[in-house]
Motif scaffolding. Structure first.
Motif, mmCIF file in Angstrom:
data_model
loop_
_atom_site.group_PDB
_atom_site.id
_atom_site.type_symbol
_atom_site.label_atom_id
_atom_site.label_comp_id
_atom_site.label_asym_id
_atom_site.label_seq_id
_atom_site.Cartn_x
_atom_site.Cartn_y
_atom_site.Cartn_z
ATOM 1 N N ILE A 101 9.604 8.910 12.527
ATOM 2 C CA ILE A 101 8.213 8.739 12.944
ATOM 3 C C ILE A 101 7.797 7.276 12.782
ATOM 4 O O ILE A 101 8.383 6.521 12.022
ATOM 5 N N MET A 102 6.755 6.973 13.529
ATOM 6 C CA MET A 102 6.168 5.645 13.445
ATOM 7 C C MET A 102 5.064 5.711 12.398
ATOM 8 O O MET A 102 4.160 6.535 12.493
ATOM 9 N N VAL A 103 5.152 4.854 11.413
ATOM 10 C CA VAL A 103 4.136 4.845 10.360
ATOM 11 C C VAL A 103 3.274 3.603 10.516
ATOM 12 O O VAL A 103 3.789 2.511 10.747
ATOM 13 N N ARG A 104 1.977 3.845 10.400
ATOM 14 C CA ARG A 104 1.081 2.696 10.492
ATOM 15 C C ARG A 104 0.342 2.572 9.168
ATOM 16 O O ARG A 104 -0.273 3.532 8.707
ATOM 17 N N CYS A 105 0.445 1.420 8.551
ATOM 18 C CA CYS A 105 -0.218 1.207 7.256
ATOM 19 C C CYS A 105 -1.733 1.244 7.436
ATOM 20 O O CYS A 105 -2.273 0.512 8.259
ATOM 21 N N PRO A 106 -2.424 2.106 6.689
ATOM 22 C CA PRO A 106 -3.877 2.226 6.850
ATOM 23 C C PRO A 106 -4.625 0.995 6.342
ATOM 24 O O PRO A 106 -5.777 0.793 6.675
ATOM 25 N N ARG A 107 -3.925 0.187 5.549
ATOM 26 C CA ARG A 107 -4.619 -0.952 4.944
ATOM 27 C C ARG A 107 -4.500 -2.213 5.804
ATOM 28 O O ARG A 107 -5.498 -2.846 6.115
ATOM 29 N N CYS A 108 -3.246 -2.541 6.212
ATOM 30 C CA CYS A 108 -3.064 -3.810 6.928
ATOM 31 C C CYS A 108 -2.643 -3.616 8.378
ATOM 32 O O CYS A 108 -2.544 -4.588 9.128
ATOM 33 N N GLN B 132 0.849 -1.188 0.000
ATOM 34 C CA GLN B 132 0.000 0.000 0.000
ATOM 35 C C GLN B 132 0.892 1.248 0.000
ATOM 36 O O GLN B 132 1.879 1.310 0.732
ATOM 37 N N LYS B 133 0.559 2.222 -0.846
ATOM 38 C CA LYS B 133 1.333 3.459 -0.851
ATOM 39 C C LYS B 133 0.916 4.323 0.331
ATOM 40 O O LYS B 133 -0.274 4.510 0.576
ATOM 41 N N ILE B 134 1.898 4.832 1.063
ATOM 42 C CA ILE B 134 1.602 5.642 2.245
ATOM 43 C C ILE B 134 2.302 6.983 2.113
ATOM 44 O O ILE B 134 3.495 7.050 1.793
ATOM 45 N N ARG B 135 1.542 8.039 2.337
ATOM 46 C CA ARG B 135 2.065 9.392 2.183
ATOM 47 C C ARG B 135 2.485 9.911 3.548
ATOM 48 O O ARG B 135 1.694 9.920 4.488
ATOM 49 N N ILE B 136 3.717 10.348 3.646
ATOM 50 C CA ILE B 136 4.216 10.831 4.936
ATOM 51 C C ILE B 136 4.753 12.247 4.751
ATOM 52 O O ILE B 136 5.545 12.496 3.840
#
Ligand SMILES: [Zn+2]
Length: 135
Positions: free
Chosen positions: A120-127, A109-113
């Motif tokens: 930063i801690m990134v959390r995938c919105p999909r999984c 999944q593409k994630i925009r930061i």
């Protein structure tokens, strides 16, 4: 038999198809083509002009309205698809200035930061997969 005649008559009275988006596009194309042709030698320009002109008028005066309508719908779909691709390309480019685009390591999944936030801690919105990133 009478019904068929009535139908034919009303079809006839409905008249010609007229101008639609495709016709407008073709006439615009033709105009641009002729203007460009004044400056640049385009091979078969006379033939191309003639063909587009014939298509343009043939559609405009056509009585086969459903088919012309269908052609126009196809043209609009194609145009929207191309315009959509173009504008999404544009917005991707402008997003790159302010954002990093990462891909989730698990589901792609593409994630925009946003840029410039440090680690930063990134959390995938999909999984829901979480990972650290430097932005
Ligand atoms: Zn994911």
């Amino acid at each position: 038999m009478i019904e068929n005649l009535k139908y034919r008559f009303s079809r006839f009275m409905q008249g010609r198809y007229g101008v639609d988006s495709l016709s407008r596009f073709l006439s615009f194309f033709l105009l641009a083509f002729i203007v460009v042709g004044m400056f640049i030698r385009i091979p078969f320009s006379g033939l191309i002009t003639l063909v587009v002109l014939v298509i343009l008028y043939w559609r405009m005066f056509s009585r086969d309205i459903p088919r012309r309508y269908e052609e126009n719908q196809k043209f609009l779909q194609l145009r929207d698809k191309l315009m959509g691709r173009f504008s999404s390309f544009g917005s991707n480019m402008s997003q790159l200035k302010d954002y990093h685009i990462y891909k989730c390591a698990r589901c792609n999944q593409k994630i925009r930061i946003p840029r410039g936030k440090g680690h930063i801690m990134v959390r995938c919105p999909r999984c829901g997969y979480e990972f650290h990133k430097k932005s």
